[in-house]
Design an enzyme around this catalytic site. Structure first.
Site, PDB file in Angstrom:
ATOM      1  N   THR A 100      33.684  49.700   3.526  1.00  0.00           N
ATOM      2  CA  THR A 100      32.586  50.194   2.686  1.00  0.00           C
ATOM      3  C   THR A 100      31.226  49.714   3.169  1.00  0.00           C
ATOM      4  O   THR A 100      30.238  50.438   3.085  1.00  0.00           O
ATOM      5  CB  THR A 100      32.822  49.759   1.231  1.00  0.00           C
ATOM      6  OG1 THR A 100      34.103  50.245   0.820  1.00  0.00           O
ATOM      7  CG2 THR A 100      31.770  50.315   0.305  1.00  0.00           C
ATOM      8  N   THR A 177      37.029  45.567   2.307  1.00  0.00           N
ATOM      9  CA  THR A 177      37.400  44.449   1.435  1.00  0.00           C
ATOM     10  C   THR A 177      38.882  44.414   1.076  1.00  0.00           C
ATOM     11  O   THR A 177      39.405  43.358   0.744  1.00  0.00           O
ATOM     12  CB  THR A 177      36.593  44.481   0.125  1.00  0.00           C
ATOM     13  OG1 THR A 177      36.837  45.725  -0.544  1.00  0.00           O
ATOM     14  CG2 THR A 177      35.114  44.332   0.397  1.00  0.00           C
ATOM     15  N   ASP A 178      39.574  45.556   1.133  1.00  0.00           N
ATOM     16  CA  ASP A 178      40.958  45.582   0.630  1.00  0.00           C
ATOM     17  C   ASP A 178      41.836  44.502   1.241  1.00  0.00           C
ATOM     18  O   ASP A 178      42.601  43.848   0.533  1.00  0.00           O
ATOM     19  CB  ASP A 178      41.604  46.950   0.915  1.00  0.00           C
ATOM     20  CG  ASP A 178      41.435  47.888  -0.262  1.00  0.00           C
ATOM     21  OD1 ASP A 178      40.335  47.878  -0.856  1.00  0.00           O
ATOM     22  OD2 ASP A 178      42.386  48.616  -0.602  1.00  0.00           O
ATOM     23  N   LYS A 256      41.325  38.870  -2.885  1.00  0.00           N
ATOM     24  CA  LYS A 256      40.614  39.896  -3.656  1.00  0.00           C
ATOM     25  C   LYS A 256      41.286  39.991  -5.020  1.00  0.00           C
ATOM     26  O   LYS A 256      42.472  40.332  -5.105  1.00  0.00           O
ATOM     27  CB  LYS A 256      40.668  41.238  -2.920  1.00  0.00           C
ATOM     28  CG  LYS A 256      39.849  42.326  -3.603  1.00  0.00           C
ATOM     29  CD  LYS A 256      39.770  43.607  -2.760  1.00  0.00           C
ATOM     30  CE  LYS A 256      38.908  44.651  -3.453  1.00  0.00           C
ATOM     31  NZ  LYS A 256      38.700  45.858  -2.646  1.00  0.00           N
TER      32      LYS A 256
END
Lengths: 452, 452
Positions: A100, A177-178, A256
């Site tokens: 992202t 980020t995942d 996360k």
């Protein structure tokens, strides 16, 4: 796509997506750029990007008035930045991978694309050129983080080591980020003798949104790599939902924990190593860290991909372990419950044949007998597993499973791939799994590290 | 077993485990019962249970003096309580199942056993008889929670419904903590039209320890079932590490988040419904709950056990889905990453044949084509999944997977078994999965519910 009503309105007013507009509604005036309807939401609301950077949705109604003010932003083009080099500043390298933080919305189609060059990423944050001298910017691949695997980790580790050994004071990696925390763990294990800061930086909101968090994360990541005395791999991301500070989380102790919040990354079983403010202030939060040094780093990237992470839960079918053994897997990390339990079919009054079908013990035993390293972790995430409290825990231990201390399941998984990449000796692998290699095992857990 | 030194000391002083002793060490005096060395720890330290209930470890050294004061507690016997019935108090039923709250340490062998009767459990907490009239105490089975499965949930739901329909104001169930949240979700779905309080209560520390949390949990559970106006299934456990208050967590929005802390249970994507103090004060924390009523409840326990919970992660082998399909599974919940991603092998520059091997999309498609319901959740636990932000999310959606909103993976798993127990129609099952049946889906998430 907007509703029929809004499409008609746009046609009658000769408005195009991207035009600068003034909207009057309920006595209030809004000025900004007309945005496409790209996310889930009310198709019958106009989206305007206000001058403060935030998007606002204005429900269409007959009384609403809209006026074209100008051509506005050029849509579909990607801004890029020729980065000015300031040799007086600390030298940091940037490696862009995808995610992202590196996306760009094409306002014509509404599609979200990954940008092509690191220059396009730093263009979002011109402040960076006054913080560090970003002399090298690389893009080895552009891959969303859900599609990363050990090949990408290996390539990244090689590149980071090369940059550091060529003289960079630190390296900043932009990443989706995942699975950012899988990559941070992998780099932590693969970068042997690391004594310089490596920051993994991402964004939870895309650059076209007013709430884009990448700017502050890039700024804090630059201060971390250019100025901190932490010689470790850290995830540098928002500490709160505001733009007040970032945390630097140890790469093997972070996860996360939210699908969308900007402060989704949290240290687990560990106090974050540092707080970093966007004005450059760095506050150490945890004295247990490796100090900065100029030593050479070695990219030690051997990795056994035949490892698995398996969840055990009430009613889970234990034969799944046989499947992995049959497929030639060398290591299995089990996410058990509580202190490291699996169903045993042996634990009480009225446990019968039906319940014994669920027992994982015979399958664990069989896997171990086939030379598979079985490591127990806990789906509670926080806390520590150990085999000596209850009888059923001992059953796993007696079957040959080992207990992964306070390691996160994901980190134990990465570590197992790393360890089995270095030895085929099962006993040696077990020993290595229980040694602290890169900050992944703490002998004691700070009680303040729960849910922070 | 104690060290050789301590064993010699005990022999010379004719001391037996369980004796009341006085120990002098470093000018301090300690009185209490000599305990066995049952947990991990220093074998060369004497363990004394002090009169305040806490255990203390005293490192053995030559200067230490120990003196026998008396025979002390009778070891190996289990205290039991004849519960006095006070008809003026609210009538509550107790169902005991197993777990740490119902354990008893045999000081002769050091083994931890599950006690046999509910009377033995309430014996730990004599205060209860002044709070509720516990007229019925049952023990359908005694099983550690790691060994529970849908058969136990069904039996529990039947029993709870029977007790409530016979006139109990509420039911308290004692249960092991490992899978307490699976059972709370199962009971939430199975108890149709529930309007009375059902409390699931456990303990993280065993009754022989000074830090035993079962006493306060039982007291708070009694107030919850006897006095609260919440007509739902809740987990009632410590809110903090102190004995100050308990939370009542909604049964479908709670999770064990720590291996050992007494405040391990936390509401996820939800504010706890109530705070309950051991003096009986109940404070509602979340107005969104079902109010108490005297209606009849129905135990609707049909359950399809051929459902699975599967974790997807970098490098995970997607063929695992084929295995479940081949084994005749009817439903699969995937714990994806972030907003509900799986590896796609399609997301960028330099994704090659190797990476495509990891793609989960073909296997999801195949499972769906075989009539399997595939539900996406997130391993972040907090937050909400949805398919319309990134292209790769849409791939799962287009392959026929559905997105489980803000449901916990474990809860989606239980719900899928419940739903497929009621319909074989795939489209209907998908619809039901996306409907809120028992508080498991919130349309909006209170931002204060993150990490509390």
């Amino acid at each position: 796509m907007y509703s029929q009503e809004i499409q008609s309105l746009m046609k009658s007013k000769k408005l195009k997506i991207g035009d600068r507009v003034k909207v009057l509604k309920d006595g209030k005036e809004f000025q900004g750029f007309l945005m496409p309807r790209i996310e889930i939401g009310d198709l019958n609301s106009l989206v305007i990007k206000l001058d403060n950077g935030y998007n606002i949705g204005l429900k269409y109604e007959k009384r609403l008035k809209i006026q074209k003010m100008g051509q506005g932003i050029k849509l579909g083009s990607i801004p890029s930045k020729k980065f000015s080099r300031k040799p007086g500043l600390p030298s940091v390298s940037l490696i862009a991978t995808g995610g992202t933080i590196g996306t760009h919305v094409d306002y014509k189609t509404g599609g979200v694309f990954m940008v092509r060059t690191p220059e396009e990423i730093v263009a979002t944050t011109p402040e960076l050129e006054n913080i560090v001298n970003m002399k090298t910017m690389l893009r080895p691949f552009t891959v969303a983080s859900e599609d990363m695997n050990h090949k990408h980790w290996q390539e990244l580790a090689e590149l980071v080591a090369k940059e550091l050994n060529k003289g960079a004071r630190g390296v900043m990696v932009t990443h989706g980020t995942d699975t950012l925390h899988f990559t941070s763990a992998a780099l932590s294990f693969m970068l042997k003798n690391l004594t310089k800061p490596v920051a993994l930086v991402g964004a939870q909101r895309s650059p076209d949104r007013g709430s884009f968090d990448g700017v502050m994360n890039l700024i804090c990541g630059s201060y971390f790599t250019g100025y901190s005395n932490i010689g470790e791999v850290c995830v540098v991301m928002h500490g709160t939902t505001n733009d007040d500070f970032c945390f630097a989380h140890r790469g093997t102790k972070v996860r996360k924990m939210h699908t969308s919040r900007r402060d989704a990354f949290r240290s687990i079983n560990e106090i974050p190593l540092a707080k970093i403010w966007p004005n450059g202030k760095i506050e150490i939060g945890n004295e247990n860290y490796r100090r900065f040094d100029e030593k050479k780093v070695v990219a030690d990237t051997k990795f056994e991909p035949k490892v698995a992470l398996v969840k055990s839960y009430p009613g889970s079918d234990p034969e799944i372990l046989d499947w992995y053994v049959h497929k030639g897997f060398k290591g299995i990390v089990i996410e058990g419950s509580g202190l490291g339990h699996v169903p045993t079919g042996e634990s009480g009054v009225k446990i019968g044949e039906f319940d014994q079908k669920f027992s994982w013990i015979p399958q664990i035993k069989k896997a171990v007998e086939n030379g598979v390293v079985v490591v127990m972790t806990s789906q509670t995430l926080y806390g520590r597993v150990h085999p000596f409290v209850y009888r059923n825990l001992r059953l796993v231990y007696e079957a040959g499973g080992i207990y992964g201390e306070d390691m996160l399941p994901e980190v134990a998984y990465i570590k197992l791939g790393h360890v089995l990449g270095h030895t085929k000796d099962v006993e040696k692998a077990k020993q290595m799994m229980l040694m602290n290699l890169a900050g992944e095992i703490n002998k004691e857990t700070d009680p303040r590290s729960f849910l922070v």
